[in-house]
Design a protein around this motif. Structure first.
Motif, PDB file in Angstrom:
ATOM      1  N   LYS A 420       0.820  -1.205   0.000  1.00  0.00           N
ATOM      2  CA  LYS A 420       0.000   0.000   0.000  1.00  0.00           C
ATOM      3  C   LYS A 420       0.862   1.266   0.000  1.00  0.00           C
ATOM      4  O   LYS A 420       1.849   1.360   0.725  1.00  0.00           O
ATOM      5  CB  LYS A 420      -0.890  -0.032   1.245  1.00  0.00           C
ATOM      6  N   ILE A 421       0.483   2.236  -0.834  1.00  0.00           N
ATOM      7  CA  ILE A 421       1.146   3.539  -0.879  1.00  0.00           C
ATOM      8  C   ILE A 421       0.116   4.592  -0.500  1.00  0.00           C
ATOM      9  O   ILE A 421      -0.984   4.615  -1.049  1.00  0.00           O
ATOM     10  CB  ILE A 421       1.720   3.843  -2.279  1.00  0.00           C
ATOM     11  N   GLN A 422       0.460   5.428   0.468  1.00  0.00           N
ATOM     12  CA  GLN A 422      -0.449   6.493   0.887  1.00  0.00           C
ATOM     13  C   GLN A 422       0.261   7.836   0.781  1.00  0.00           C
ATOM     14  O   GLN A 422       1.362   8.015   1.317  1.00  0.00           O
ATOM     15  CB  GLN A 422      -0.940   6.249   2.315  1.00  0.00           C
ATOM     16  N   LEU A 423      -0.378   8.762   0.093  1.00  0.00           N
ATOM     17  CA  LEU A 423       0.189  10.090  -0.126  1.00  0.00           C
ATOM     18  C   LEU A 423      -0.489  11.112   0.781  1.00  0.00           C
ATOM     19  O   LEU A 423      -1.724  11.181   0.833  1.00  0.00           O
ATOM     20  CB  LEU A 423      -0.004  10.516  -1.583  1.00  0.00           C
ATOM     21  N   HIS A 424       0.301  11.887   1.493  1.00  0.00           N
ATOM     22  CA  HIS A 424      -0.204  12.991   2.296  1.00  0.00           C
ATOM     23  C   HIS A 424       0.416  14.276   1.737  1.00  0.00           C
ATOM     24  O   HIS A 424       1.162  14.238   0.765  1.00  0.00           O
ATOM     25  CB  HIS A 424       0.135  12.781   3.765  1.00  0.00           C
ATOM     26  N   ASP A 425       0.110  15.407   2.345  1.00  0.00           N
ATOM     27  CA  ASP A 425       0.573  16.674   1.781  1.00  0.00           C
ATOM     28  C   ASP A 425       2.089  16.789   1.715  1.00  0.00           C
ATOM     29  O   ASP A 425       2.655  17.144   0.680  1.00  0.00           O
ATOM     30  CB  ASP A 425       0.006  17.850   2.586  1.00  0.00           C
ATOM     31  N   ILE A 426       2.767  16.481   2.831  1.00  0.00           N
ATOM     32  CA  ILE A 426       4.217  16.706   2.852  1.00  0.00           C
ATOM     33  C   ILE A 426       5.017  15.430   3.076  1.00  0.00           C
ATOM     34  O   ILE A 426       6.235  15.474   3.195  1.00  0.00           O
ATOM     35  CB  ILE A 426       4.611  17.763   3.905  1.00  0.00           C
ATOM     36  N   TRP A 427       4.338  14.277   3.178  1.00  0.00           N
ATOM     37  CA  TRP A 427       5.064  13.014   3.261  1.00  0.00           C
ATOM     38  C   TRP A 427       4.232  11.906   2.646  1.00  0.00           C
ATOM     39  O   TRP A 427       3.055  12.062   2.359  1.00  0.00           O
ATOM     40  CB  TRP A 427       5.467  12.663   4.700  1.00  0.00           C
ATOM     41  N   SER A 428       4.890  10.785   2.431  1.00  0.00           N
ATOM     42  CA  SER A 428       4.229   9.622   1.850  1.00  0.00           C
ATOM     43  C   SER A 428       4.670   8.381   2.604  1.00  0.00           C
ATOM     44  O   SER A 428       5.746   8.348   3.215  1.00  0.00           O
ATOM     45  CB  SER A 428       4.609   9.464   0.365  1.00  0.00           C
TER      46      SER A 428
END
Length: 460
Positions: A420-428
């Protein structure tokens, strides 16, 4: 397998004849349920596992209405990985053997752009691809979806797991609103429900699960004398009913943290989730448990509300819930999507009132079970995955495909090593197999994403 023949459907004779040549006689359950709606032009949400025959279900539907003389992209099939896209394209070509001059093109990351650009210049009827690479071609003006009549999202839950939400939204924004949309998913978490609400018009909902696994939850109740025996019983049950994902429910924040700390002392891969935690720590905990980087989550009811985790092997009630509704909500996190599940609850003599309420609410007689025996050699389960946190995210224009590319470009790792890959605003966050953790960290630290060096660290 159903008893319904393909010849009973409104399929072109050439397609039916080819199916016979291929040895396809009777339809699978997903084909029998989905094909009539697909052929009627309706939007469809189909929940079915890999191997259920879903590719032929949507493949026959899109081939039946394809106008091969009109050399434009009429169908787009989006898949989470290159491997799946290749499988789907191969199956479609096999189903389309009776259609002359049909062109099916795959557009996936991890392979050179040049040949794809050349193929696109010559046109295609059907595109099968991964979201990131399809967006690359759309943004560059090499791919046009103005004539699209059918959009298929295959293994949509996996695409969302891998962080392709933004890419999916971008592709869909460039597709005609007047189209047929077919969504296939092995599970139906909240994220899929929300996606289908936005994309599909009055869809037909189809669910196909194995008959012997119909969301069955086996419940057992164990009587203990006090808190010391309660923890020993929990440890025994966790060792006996080993799984890759278990949730232990506690009634207070303090108890939640204490139980998690004690389990860690005994070597369990465990995380705590409660209201006293900082939001950053809560986010990291949820990411690690959801992507398989920890085997046990100890949580309060409030903290666990709204968890978007598709599959949990077992639920452990360290303390009984205060009412039958809460108990039902807790145990409903296992046994989803046709899988079997376990719900194991601990109680003391002072819980007599709760037991009566549970018996009434569940419609069952609760009989205490005997605790299993465990040997000294039994060790806690270890997670299959580990999590990398990257100091780059949506604000840095990083997409899931960019991370996949950085990790697989050297061919030392493949898509199968990634989770699973999860993208947030300033980190992943990216899940990788534990055996590949050191190499994955090295590839990120020594390489570049979008031409920039990105710092990364492994979450413990």
């Amino acid at each position: 397998m159903s008893n319904t023949s393909f010849s009973s459907l409104a399929l072109p004779a050439a397609l039916v004849s080819n199916l016979t040549d291929l040895g396809y006689t009777s339809m699978t359950d997903i084909q029998a349920q989905a094909l009539p709606a697909i052929l009627a032009g309706q939007d469809v949400i189909a929940q079915a596992k890999t191997g259920s025959g879903k590719t032929a279900a949507f493949g026959l539907g899109l081939l039946a209405k394809l106008d091969v003389k009109y050399f434009r992209v009429q169908t787009l099939v989006l898949c989470p990985t290159r491997e799946l896209a290749d499988q789907v394209a191969a199956e479609l070509r096999k189903l389309a053997r009776s259609i002359h001059n049909i062109k099916i093109l795959t557009l996936c990351g991890g392979v050179p752009l040049g040949p794809q650009i050349g193929s696109l210049e010559h046109g295609a009827h059907i595109i099968v691809g991964t979201p990131g690479r399809v967006i690359d071609h759309l943004d560059a003006g090499r791919l046009n979806l103005d004539d699209l009549t059918t959009l298929v999202l295959d293994e949509a839950d996996r695409m969302l797991d891998m962080g392709f939400q933004a890419d999916l939204d971008n592709v869909i924004a460039k597709a005609p609103a007047d189209r047929q949309t077919l969504l296939f998913s092995a599970t139906y978490p909240n994220a899929i429900a929300k996606l289908s609400e936005r994309l599909l018009k009055s869809p037909v909902r189809i669910t196909v699960t194995e008959q012997h696994n119909t969301t069955s939850i086996e419940q057992k109740f164990f009587q203990v004398s006090g808190n010391d025996e309660r923890f020993d019983a929990l440890r025994t049950l966790l060792l006996h009913y080993q799984g890759q994902s278990s949730i232990v429910f506690c009634n207070t924040k303090r108890e939640t943290q204490d139980v998690a700390d004690d389990l860690k002392q005994y070597g369990f891969s465990v995380l705590a989730l409660h209201g006293d935690m900082e939001q950053k720590d809560r986010d990291q905990t949820l990411v690690q448990f959801a992507n398989g980087s920890a085997c046990v989550l100890v949580a309060t009811d409030v903290a666990a509300r709204g968890l978007d985790i598709s599959s949990v092997d077992a639920i452990f009630n360290y303390q009984l819930a205060h009412d039958a509704d809460t108990h039902t909500h807790r145990i409903g996190r296992t046994g989803r999507a046709g899988q079997s599940g376990m719900a194991l609850s601990l109680f003391t003599a002072s819980d007599a009132g709760k037991l009566v309420s549970l018996e009434d609410g569940l419609g069952m007689k609760i009989e205490p079970a005997e605790l299993p025996e465990v040997t000294g050699q039994q060790l806690p389960a270890k997670p299959l995955m580990a999590t990398l946190q990257l100091d780059g995210g949506k604000k840095h224009k990083i997409r899931a495909g960019d991370i996949v590319g950085a990790l697989t470009a050297s061919k030392q790792l493949s898509n199968d090593d990634l989770g699973k890959i999860q993208l947030h605003d300033i980190w992943s966050f990216v899940a990788v197999k534990r055996s590949a953790l050191r190499l994955a960290l090295q590839l990120i630290q020594q390489g570049k994403i979008k031409g920039k060096s990105i710092r990364a660290r492994a979450l413990s």
